[in-house]
Each structure stands twice: as C-alpha cells, then as structure tokens.
Design a protein around this motif. Structure first.
Motif, short mmCIF file in Angstrom:
data_model
loop_
_atom_site.label_atom_id
_atom_site.label_comp_id
_atom_site.label_asym_id
_atom_site.label_seq_id
_atom_site.Cartn_x
_atom_site.Cartn_y
_atom_site.Cartn_z
N GLU A 30 0.83 -1.21 0.00
CA GLU A 30 0.00 0.00 0.00
C GLU A 30 0.86 1.26 0.00
O GLU A 30 0.53 2.25 -0.66
CB GLU A 30 -0.96 -0.01 1.20
CG GLU A 30 -1.97 -1.15 1.16
CD GLU A 30 -2.85 -1.14 -0.09
OE1 GLU A 30 -3.32 -0.06 -0.49
OE2 GLU A 30 -3.05 -2.22 -0.68
N GLY A 35 3.21 5.88 -3.08
CA GLY A 35 4.36 6.62 -3.59
C GLY A 35 4.32 6.70 -5.10
O GLY A 35 4.50 7.78 -5.70
N ILE A 74 3.61 14.15 -5.85
CA ILE A 74 2.82 15.38 -5.86
C ILE A 74 2.67 16.04 -4.48
O ILE A 74 2.47 17.24 -4.37
CB ILE A 74 1.42 15.10 -6.49
CG1 ILE A 74 0.61 16.36 -6.75
CG2 ILE A 74 0.60 14.19 -5.60
CD1 ILE A 74 0.87 16.95 -8.10
N PHE A 84 -8.20 13.88 2.26
CA PHE A 84 -7.86 12.54 1.73
C PHE A 84 -7.21 11.61 2.75
O PHE A 84 -7.60 10.46 2.88
CB PHE A 84 -6.94 12.66 0.50
CG PHE A 84 -7.58 13.38 -0.64
CD1 PHE A 84 -8.83 12.97 -1.12
CD2 PHE A 84 -6.95 14.46 -1.24
CE1 PHE A 84 -9.42 13.63 -2.18
CE2 PHE A 84 -7.54 15.13 -2.29
CZ PHE A 84 -8.79 14.72 -2.77
N LEU A 85 -6.19 12.17 3.45
CA LEU A 85 -5.48 11.27 4.38
C LEU A 85 -6.34 10.92 5.56
O LEU A 85 -6.37 9.79 6.01
CB LEU A 85 -4.23 11.97 4.93
CG LEU A 85 -2.91 11.76 4.22
CD1 LEU A 85 -1.76 12.23 5.13
CD2 LEU A 85 -2.69 10.29 3.88
N GLN A 90 -11.99 8.22 1.37
CA GLN A 90 -11.79 9.30 0.41
C GLN A 90 -10.49 9.07 -0.33
O GLN A 90 -9.49 8.66 0.27
CB GLN A 90 -11.68 10.66 1.13
CG GLN A 90 -12.95 11.45 1.16
CD GLN A 90 -13.37 11.99 -0.19
OE1 GLN A 90 -12.92 11.53 -1.23
NE2 GLN A 90 -14.29 12.94 -0.19
N SER A 91 -10.52 9.31 -1.60
CA SER A 91 -9.30 9.10 -2.37
C SER A 91 -9.21 10.18 -3.42
O SER A 91 -10.20 10.53 -4.04
CB SER A 91 -9.36 7.73 -3.03
OG SER A 91 -8.32 7.62 -3.97
N SER A 92 -7.99 10.70 -3.61
CA SER A 92 -7.82 11.71 -4.67
C SER A 92 -7.80 11.02 -6.02
O SER A 92 -7.77 11.66 -7.04
CB SER A 92 -6.51 12.46 -4.46
OG SER A 92 -5.45 11.53 -4.40
N GLY A 106 -4.19 2.95 -6.79
CA GLY A 106 -5.18 3.01 -5.71
C GLY A 106 -6.46 3.67 -6.16
O GLY A 106 -6.51 4.32 -7.19
N GLY A 109 -9.27 4.55 -1.12
CA GLY A 109 -9.09 5.45 0.02
C GLY A 109 -9.04 4.72 1.36
O GLY A 109 -9.42 5.28 2.39
N GLY A 111 -6.20 2.25 1.77
CA GLY A 111 -4.91 1.54 1.80
C GLY A 111 -4.03 1.94 2.97
O GLY A 111 -3.39 1.09 3.60
N LEU A 112 -4.01 3.22 3.28
CA LEU A 112 -3.09 3.70 4.32
C LEU A 112 -3.40 3.04 5.68
O LEU A 112 -2.51 2.83 6.49
CB LEU A 112 -3.21 5.22 4.42
CG LEU A 112 -2.07 5.93 5.14
CD1 LEU A 112 -0.77 5.78 4.38
CD2 LEU A 112 -2.39 7.40 5.34
N THR A 160 6.46 13.17 -0.22
CA THR A 160 5.85 12.71 1.03
C THR A 160 6.73 11.67 1.70
O THR A 160 7.33 10.84 1.03
CB THR A 160 4.46 12.09 0.72
OG1 THR A 160 3.67 13.06 0.04
CG2 THR A 160 3.75 11.64 1.98
N ARG A 309 -7.26 -6.10 -3.39
CA ARG A 309 -6.19 -6.06 -4.38
C ARG A 309 -5.72 -7.45 -4.76
O ARG A 309 -4.68 -7.61 -5.36
CB ARG A 309 -4.95 -5.35 -3.85
CG ARG A 309 -5.16 -3.99 -3.40
CD ARG A 309 -4.19 -3.05 -4.11
NE ARG A 309 -4.57 -1.70 -3.81
CZ ARG A 309 -5.59 -1.11 -4.39
NH1 ARG A 309 -6.27 -1.73 -5.31
NH2 ARG A 309 -5.92 0.11 -4.07
N1 LIG Z 1 2.54 9.33 -0.68
C1 LIG Z 1 1.45 10.06 -0.92
N2 LIG Z 1 1.55 11.20 -1.64
C2 LIG Z 1 0.47 11.96 -1.92
N3 LIG Z 1 -0.77 11.66 -1.48
C3 LIG Z 1 -0.94 10.55 -0.76
C4 LIG Z 1 0.15 9.68 -0.44
N4 LIG Z 1 -0.33 8.66 0.31
C5 LIG Z 1 -1.65 8.85 0.42
N5 LIG Z 1 -2.03 9.98 -0.22
C6 LIG Z 1 -3.39 10.55 -0.31
O1 LIG Z 1 -4.20 9.89 0.63
C7 LIG Z 1 -5.32 9.28 -0.02
C8 LIG Z 1 -5.72 8.02 0.72
O2 LIG Z 1 -4.69 7.05 0.57
P1 LIG Z 1 -5.01 5.53 0.73
O3 LIG Z 1 -3.76 4.75 0.52
O4 LIG Z 1 -5.73 5.32 2.02
O5 LIG Z 1 -6.05 5.22 -0.43
P2 LIG Z 1 -5.89 5.25 -2.02
O6 LIG Z 1 -4.48 5.02 -2.40
O7 LIG Z 1 -6.57 6.47 -2.55
O8 LIG Z 1 -6.80 4.01 -2.42
P3 LIG Z 1 -6.63 2.49 -2.04
O9 LIG Z 1 -7.41 2.25 -0.80
O10 LIG Z 1 -7.22 1.83 -3.22
O11 LIG Z 1 -5.18 2.27 -1.84
C9 LIG Z 1 -4.89 9.08 -1.43
O12 LIG Z 1 -5.98 9.05 -2.32
C10 LIG Z 1 -3.99 10.30 -1.66
O13 LIG Z 1 -4.78 11.42 -1.98
#
Ligand SMILES: Nc1ncnc2c1ncn2[C@@H]1O[C@H](COP(=O)(O)OP(=O)(O)OP(=O)(O)O)[C@@H](O)[C@H]1O
Length: 603
Positions: A30, A35, A74, A84-85, A90-92, A106, A109, A111-112, A160, A309
């Motif tokens: 994730e 990244g 970015i 988003f975080l 929520q996902s960008s 991704g 929203g 994965g983190l 980041t 996934r």
């Molecule tokens: N390294 C990063 N750089 C920039 N934005 C980030 C980064 N990590 C997370 N984000 C922001 O946080 C949001 C949420 O991240 P998260 O990993 O939870 O979900 P995702 O990647 O959007 O989707 P998925 O759940 O399918 O992985 C992302 O959509 C993005 O906007």
C-alpha cells in the motif's frame, strides 16, 4: 435532529486486517502504491519528471525500529491532508471515468489504514508540489484521532514521507531482509526506481524490467529472456511460452506451458501485476478453463482490482481479456503445428487432457492436432494418427469399465479397441466422424465383442449341456445368464459380459444394499420392471482346458463350487465391485473348495 455516523477506527482496522487483506505484510504494497501514484500525479503536470521511492530502515540501539517510505511525488496541501489522508474512504484517485482509472493503482481510500496492522501511529510529512503551500506533518492514531502541524521552519522538497515505528508484536516486518523481500515481491516490476537504505548500505531493489518491455537484437535473445523470466517467476523448468497482449484492460505478459501434467481439476493460478504492482500470484479466471496447462505472468493497466487487491472484478473487460487470450493461445498452438511440430508434440503428450478438451470444443483444433492425441488401446497407447495408419475402422468403447472387461480378450483376438472412457474421448471420436463423414467408426461394448466369438458346433454344444445347465441354476440368483463360445486367450476360462445398460442396472441393484430407505425407493423405481431381466452373462471359453475338464466330471457339487468361483473371479477380472452376496459366495466357495480338497486327501 440530524446525527452523523461515528466511525470506530479500531473496528475498521480489525475488519481490514482479518477479512480484507491477506496479512500485515500488505502495508508495504500500500505504501509503495501510494508513492508511485503520487509520482504519476506529478508526471501529469510534468511528463518528463523523474520519480523515485526511497525506503529507509532506522534501527536505534534502544527502542523499536522505524521504517520511512519517501517519494518525490505530488505531495499534499493541508486541505488535502484533511480531505484525503484523514477521511476513510476518500481518495484523490477515485476515477469517475474509466480512463482516469488507468492513471493510478489506488482508488478506494483505505490503503493507508493497513499501516495500523504494524504500527500504532502513522506519521506523514508532506510538501505539496503546488506553489504556496507549507510542509505539513500529520500524525494519525489507531484510536481515530489525528493531529496536524505546519512545519514552516524547514524547507523540504515536494513529496511525502511516511514514518512507521514498529509495534512490538510486528518486529519481524522491520528487518532489512524482510523489507527487501516484500518490496521485491510486490514492487519488482514497478516503473519507478525503488531504493532501500540502511545505516550501512543502499540498493536499488527493482533493477530490471519484464521481458515484454525490453528490446532484443535477435529472436533467440528474446526467447531466452522470456524463458529465464518464467523460470524465475515460477521456479519451474519451463520450455515454452506464449506471448500475451490485449488492448482491452491494457494487459501484456506471457503464458508458460507447465513442464508437468495438469489435470482438468487443477486450477491455474496466475501471477498478475497491476501497473507493475503485484496483485497476487494466485489469480484465477484469467484464461479459459481448458487452459490448465498454462501459467501466466501479466501486467494489466486498467482491469479493476477488488478492494483487497488480490483479484479482479469479474466484469465485461475481464471476460473480453479471457476470451481474447483463449484465441491467442489457440492460434499459437495451431501455428506450432507447422512451425515447431516437435514442440506441439511435447505439449500434447504432457497435457493431452486439456488438448482433448480443446479439440472437442473446436473443429479447427481437432483437425490440426486431433491426430496427435494419444489414446489407450487394447494393443497399447498410440496416437490417433498411428491408429488410423494401421486400421480403417476406429473401434472404441466409451467407458473405462467396458474397456477393462474386454481388454484382455480383444488384445488376444488382435482387435485394437480404443479406450474412449476418459473425459471427452468419445466426443472427440464422434466429432471426427462429423467432420469426415466417410470415416468408419464402431462403438463396441463387451456384448458386441462377444458377437465376434466363434460359435460351437452341435456336438460341442451337447458336450457342454450339463455344465451350462448347472451354471444356469447357480447363477440365476445373481441375474446372470450363461453361454459358451470359443475365444482367445485360451487361458481365460470365462468372461463376464454386460453392456452399458446392464452395467447400470447391476450398479443400481448393488447400491440398494447400502442405500437409505429414500434412496432405496428411488432405486426400486429405476430397476422396476426389470426383475426378470439378466444383468449380464457369463461366457465359458470352450477351448480352455479347465472348462474342458469341467465338462467331463460328474460331481455336481464340485461343478457348482467351480462355477461360483469362476463367476466371482470373472467379476474381479473385469473390476466389477462385488455385492454382499457375491462376497459371501467368494468366501463360501473358497472354503468349500478347500474342504473338497481335504476330503479327497482323506479319501
Ligand atoms: N505518498 C502520498 N503522496 C500523496 N498523497 C498521498 C500519499 N499517500 C496517500 N495519499 C493521499 O491519501 C489518499 C488516501 O490514501 P489511501 O492509501 O488510504 O487510499 P488510495 O491510495 O486512494 O486508495 P486504495 O485504498 O485503493 O489504496 C490518497 O488518495 C492520496 O490522496
């Protein structure tokens, strides 16, 4: 009054870790994915931008190790961090448009949150690439709270950094070996360089590209590169591959022919990447069902992964890819017939079950490689081509039981009969006939084989009369008639003969012995009206010396016992399971014969 849903973060993490993700190790996937996505977002602003991901493991003398994932993508502004975080779901990257979906890996929203499987706190330091935004530090905790801080005093490059301090029960994921292993496992084919640093070393973990992304001077180089890649991916000595490419889903890769036999019940498990990120090495359903002899490695650009996934949505795109790959494989095999016949022969001899399936489904495949399919016959295994070179008529039985019954006799009579009792065999033969109406085929069973046996002369019949009459009485309770003919091999005294329908009735009768009352009633209905019918016949071999002797002795008792034993032996020879009564017969018969022998000894 309006209320808002409350989210119990711990509960959600528990749900994800126990029910969605296959294990805590997926946090590496994730983070890599975030990244790489952030770099892709930056490349949308500047297509020439060179991205990279750096991973560092800090192992202090005291306390727990920390892992840092850093990208030069970015970044996030303060508002984006909140949106988003810190907002689950929520996902960008959420793409309303399918084409946008191809930009990022991704989309959900969530994965983190997987980081909470290995750390109690996630710290993110980020600098947006958009002008005029200060760097931000965000600290999210498992209890659902987070803090956010502007860190104006330092100047950092856009991108980041994610810091995770190991939870005491997850230390095994915080060693250099484990991290390198996981990064390589998930990210080996990612298109941005990934570096790993510890106090004393730095390495690039993904330093090679898959064979379909490289260019080659010669066809031979290309082939060796593909085969070497397949051998390493599957740890199998693969000898042949089929390149795969589908515009739908943007899928590219290769299917490798397994170097060992696979049955049709084997599930093909493929190694599938999504934009270079390993989704799973156990993906099913990417190829048609008959293609069990192949294992693929593919990279997809725009198939939709499920939230875990670890698979794809079964949608029309996946369906189209499967169909298209099926066609590619079929054409490839057909081409092999002219370009590399020895390779096709190798594949067919290893994987004839799948090839049969393909031939039964598809006229062209049957025409091109049907002749190479091996069949078991009463005179040994041979390909359809070898059989047809020797015999004008294709003689076959359509069940393995029938084959067992007749194998010995047919072989002795020099009759070459194909065992078409295995899956799709008989269908292949019938289809061949449809395609070549002039072809002669003959469906045999034990009864039809027996029709080839030589009849007795009248005097010989008289000689056998007593034996047959006694045998009739002995076998009548077993629904078995009797007959006498001359057949090969002479060493065989009797042959138990029944056709497919009789075989079925016999099995139904036997099942009644062990069935519950419900099944018993059903089986009664199946066999109703057949009470008077014989289920088989026992054919004596007039030429056999034992039968000759039985025709001369007067001792009825001895004839009875001998017939009983011959009957049971014939059943065993034909691999027919014995009913309870036949079992008893076997026991009594054996004891009876021993008794008779002992009496003789005394007398
Ligand atoms: N390294 C990063 N750089 C920039 N934005 C980030 C980064 N990590 C997370 N984000 C922001 O946080 C949001 C949420 O991240 P998260 O990993 O939870 O979900 P995702 O990647 O959007 O989707 P998925 O759940 O399918 O992985 C992302 O959509 C993005 O906007």
């Amino acid at each position: 009054m309006e209320h808002h849903f409350q989210v119990h973060l711990k509960g959600i993490i528990d749900l994800l870790s126990h029910h969605l993700y296959s294990g805590p190790h997926v946090f590496v996937r994730e983070l890599l994915q975030n990244g790489v996505d952030a770099i892709s977002a930056r490349q949308k602003l500047d297509p020439k931008y060179q991205g990279k991901v750096e991973i560092e493991l800090v192992q202090p003398e005291q306390g727990f190790p920390t892992i840092i994932f850093q990208d030069n993508g970015i970044g996030l502004t303060e508002e984006e961090v909140h949106r988003f975080l810190a907002t689950i779901g929520q996902s960008s990257k959420r793409a309303e448009l399918a084409e946008q979906r191809t930009d990022f890996i991704g989309q959900f929203g969530i994965g983190l949150l997987s980081c909470f499987m290995v750390a109690d706190e996630i710290v993110v330091v980020t600098q947006s690439a958009k002008a005029g935004h200060p760097p931000i530090e965000w600290r999210g905790r498992q209890d659902g709270t987070y803090e956010i801080k502007k860190i104006d005093q330092v100047k950092i490059e856009p991108g980041t950094r994610v810091y995770l301090r190991a939870r005491p029960d997850r230390l095994e994921y915080f060693t250099p070996e484990k991290i390198i292993e996981l990064v390589r496992y998930f990210g080996e084919l990612l298109p941005v360089p990934i570096y790993f640093h510890t106090d004393d070393r730095s390495i690039q973990v993904n330093d090679r590209r898959p064979p379909w992304e490289r260019t080659y001077l010669t066809k031979e180089d290309e082939k060796s590169a593909y085969l070497a890649f397949g051998r390493e991916m599957f740890n199998l000595e693969v000898r042949h591959y089929i390149p795969l490419y589908s515009e739908v889903g943007g899928v590219v890769g290769a299917a490798y022919v397994l170097p060992h036999s696979a049955t049709l019940h084997t599930r093909s498990r493929h190694r599938v990447y999504l934009k270079g990120m390993l989704l799973s090495e156990k993906i099913e359903g990417l190829l048609p069902e008959w293609a069990v002899f192949l294992r693929c490695v593919v990279d997809a650009q725009s198939l939709r992964p499920v939230a875990s996934r670890e698979g794809f949505y079964e949608d029309e795109n996946l369906e189209a890819v499967r169909h298209y790959f099926g066609e590619t494989i079929r054409h490839h095999l057909l081409d092999l017939a002219t370009t590399q016949p020895e390779m096709l022969n190798y594949i067919i001899s290893l994987h004839h079950a799948a090839m049969r399936e393909l031939a039964a489904e598809d006229d062209e495949c049957l025409r091109v490689f049907g002749e190479w399919l091996p069949f078991q016959t009463t005179l040994g295994t041979m390909t359809l081509k070898q059989y047809r070179q020797k015999y004008d008529v294709i003689r076959y039985v359509s069940s393995v039981d029938a084959f067992r019954q007749i194998a010995q006799v047919a072989a002795a009579e020099d009759l070459c009969v194909i065992n078409a009792g295995y899956y799709r065999d008989a269908e292949v033969i019938r289809k061949l006939k449809e395609m070549e109406p002039g072809l002669k085929i003959e469906h045999l069973d034990a009864t039809t084989i027996a029709q080839h046996f030589e009849e007795l002369a009248l005097a010989e019949r008289d000689q056998a009369f007593d034996l047959l009459r006694t045998a009739e009485i002995v076998l009548q309770p077993f629904r078995c008639g009797v007959d006498i003919k001359k057949f090969q091999p002479v060493s065989l005294p009797v042959l138990y003969i029944n056709n497919d329908e009789e075989q079925f009735l016999r099995q139904a009768e036997q099942s009644k012995e062990v069935a519950s009352s419900l099944w018993g009633d059903i089986l009664d209905a199946v066999t109703a009206g057949k009470e008077e019918v014989s289920y088989a016949s026992l054919c004596f071999n007039y030429n056999n010396p034992l039968v000759q002797r039985l025709m001369t002795i007067q001792d009825r008792q001895l004839i009875r016992r001998s017939v009983e034993m011959l009957y049971v032996q014939a059943l065993l020879m034909g691999h027919h399971p014995l009913s309870n009564r036949e079992m008893t017969l076997l026991n009594q018969g054996l004891l009876g014969l021993i008794n008779i022998a002992l009496e003789r000894e005394k007398g």
